[in-house]
Every structure is written in structure tokens, then in C-alpha cells.
Write a protein that holds these residues in place. Sequence first.
Motif, mmCIF file in Angstrom:
data_model
loop_
_atom_site.group_PDB
_atom_site.id
_atom_site.type_symbol
_atom_site.label_atom_id
_atom_site.label_comp_id
_atom_site.label_asym_id
_atom_site.label_seq_id
_atom_site.Cartn_x
_atom_site.Cartn_y
_atom_site.Cartn_z
ATOM 1 N N GLU A 108 45.944 65.536 44.976
ATOM 2 C CA GLU A 108 46.927 64.937 44.786
ATOM 3 C C GLU A 108 47.204 63.623 43.932
ATOM 4 N N ALA A 109 46.751 62.903 44.447
ATOM 5 C CA ALA A 109 47.069 61.306 43.983
ATOM 6 C C ALA A 109 45.541 60.639 44.632
ATOM 7 N N VAL A 110 46.052 59.507 43.644
ATOM 8 C CA VAL A 110 45.032 58.013 43.949
ATOM 9 C C VAL A 110 45.852 57.114 44.217
ATOM 10 N N ALA A 111 45.770 56.248 45.124
ATOM 11 C CA ALA A 111 46.648 55.255 44.973
ATOM 12 C C ALA A 111 45.658 54.014 45.523
ATOM 13 N N GLY A 112 46.291 52.764 44.972
ATOM 14 C CA GLY A 112 45.535 51.208 45.112
ATOM 15 C C GLY A 112 46.861 50.218 45.524
ATOM 16 N N SER A 113 45.839 49.313 46.618
ATOM 17 C CA SER A 113 47.485 48.174 46.981
ATOM 18 C C SER A 113 46.690 47.139 47.257
ATOM 19 N N ALA A 130 51.076 45.353 47.692
ATOM 20 C CA ALA A 130 52.197 46.113 47.044
ATOM 21 C C ALA A 130 50.852 46.801 45.749
ATOM 22 N N THR A 131 51.863 47.712 45.955
ATOM 23 C CA THR A 131 51.006 49.580 45.923
ATOM 24 C C THR A 131 51.414 50.479 44.468
ATOM 25 N N LEU A 132 50.350 50.963 44.436
ATOM 26 C CA LEU A 132 50.133 52.269 42.781
ATOM 27 C C LEU A 132 49.499 53.519 42.955
ATOM 28 N N GLU A 133 50.864 53.989 43.477
ATOM 29 C CA GLU A 133 49.964 55.472 43.434
ATOM 30 C C GLU A 133 50.027 56.440 42.298
ATOM 31 N N VAL A 134 48.948 56.954 41.966
ATOM 32 C CA VAL A 134 48.857 57.738 40.514
ATOM 33 C C VAL A 134 48.900 58.921 40.963
ATOM 34 N N VAL A 149 53.706 55.952 40.791
ATOM 35 C CA VAL A 149 55.057 54.972 42.509
ATOM 36 C C VAL A 149 54.184 53.915 41.934
ATOM 37 N N VAL A 150 55.675 52.926 42.345
ATOM 38 C CA VAL A 150 54.832 51.397 42.442
ATOM 39 C C VAL A 150 55.903 51.126 44.048
ATOM 40 N N ALA A 151 55.309 50.856 44.729
ATOM 41 C CA ALA A 151 55.914 49.308 45.741
ATOM 42 C C ALA A 151 55.573 48.418 45.651
ATOM 43 N N GLY A 152 56.853 47.624 47.075
ATOM 44 C CA GLY A 152 56.626 46.702 47.041
ATOM 45 C C GLY A 152 56.574 46.424 48.686
#
Length: 257
Positions: A108-113, A130-134, A149-152
Amino acid sequence: MRRVIVALCVGMLTGSAVAHHAMEYIEMESYSTARRGESVLHLHYDYMVDDADNPDFDHWEFTPGVSYGVTDRLMLDIHTHFAGFGIDHVVEEQRATYEPNGPSPFMEAVAGSLQYRLVEDWLVDIAVAATLEVPFSRAETLLGSEDIVVAGMLIIGKDLGEHSNITLNLGYEEEGDEHETSWALGVKAPISADPHGIAAGVEIMGNFENAGDNWSILPGVYMPIGSPNITLKTGLEFGKADGADALRANVTMMYRF
């Protein structure tokens, strides 16, 4: 993504890019990070009931990931989601192709934080993440997950006695034109004679925009398995997701090396 919109720090039931690299709790972020040169392999399985009255909204997710201590205060995490979705998660123009059971599971997605511990040994401990999900292309096609998705998150924690803890998360998430602010409060404490042994806790989560329709409670158990560097965590989460009764079962294994 509908999963992200409906489910960051408020948990799978209440809206978020999930905190899969959480070191202490199941869903919430904690102040703890991997130390410099230390790695943490983490594996998660979640089964989610987004609407107790509609089994076509059920879905499950297997999430492998690894966290690495860049410094004693800075931790990098990368994880991916392999998931299966009920037919009502699929966008309308694709639904007829996959009825009645939905598409086969897919990446579904890959995420890095990144998480950084700002303040230690004050009245409280403070960290930020901080998180970035693609999303992958299949998620874009089948789920309508077209936006990154960008999150803090602000993490405020306090140790209480030996291996007991209380933590507050305050989060912000943005996906395309949509955004959300959320909160989570967790408490955990040992329940065995050995303070390094089995612990129990509870995580309470919600958001600020639609508090009555999006909230959850997650009781959990955290236990070492065989050695102090292997931890099994499991819990059952219940509450509301967009006003519907929702449930989630989680099993997490973490190995620090």
C-alpha cells in the motif's frame, strides 16, 4: 488515503499515519529512541473493523520496519504496509472488478520518519517527530490514495518510579487538501514482581475536529520474550471512526540489536 483519513497519533480508529516505530506503546509515540548505532526491527499485524455493522469495511495490515539511532537523540525509521482491504474501501469506478471480496493484498505505502529528543531530565521529557508516507500506484488506483501524507508530532513524557510512564502526544497531519489535529494520552506500569518484566497500559486517543465521532481506547500488554532486547506487545482497541463503532486487534514484535 481513506485508512489514513479515518485512522497519526490518534490511532487506527481515529485518524492517522500510524506510529509504527513507537518504542514503548503500541500506537502512541514515546520519548524513547534507539541509541547511536542501535537498530530496532519491528513487525506489526493489525486487523481493523472500521464499521462494526459493515464487514466490507474490514481490512488488515502487515507492517515490517526498521529504526536506527543516527545519534543518541535522533532516530530514523522506515517501514512499509502490506495490506488487504474489503470491497467498500475500493473506489467506486474499480469496485465492480473486485466484487464481492475486494482485491488481493498488495503493497500500500512506504513511510519514513525522524524523531528527535529535545529535552531530557527536566520536569518532563520532550521530543518531536516528523513522518512522510508515500502511496504505491496500486493504492492510488484502488483506494484513491493519490496524496502524500505529511505529519508532525509533539511528544511529552514523564517517567514515574521504576519503568512506569505517562506520555502525551499532540499531532498534526496533512493529506492533500485535508488536515487533522489529534491527541493521545498513555500510561503504562509493570504488573510483575520484576520491573523489567510484563507491563500493562492504556492509550486513549482522539482528534480535535470531530471529537465525539473519532476516539479510541487501547488497553495493552507489553512483555519481554526470552531476552530483554525482544519485546512482544499486543492490545485490543475500540471506539469510534467517523461515527461508526470500530475495533482493532494488534500484535507487535520488536527486536533491538
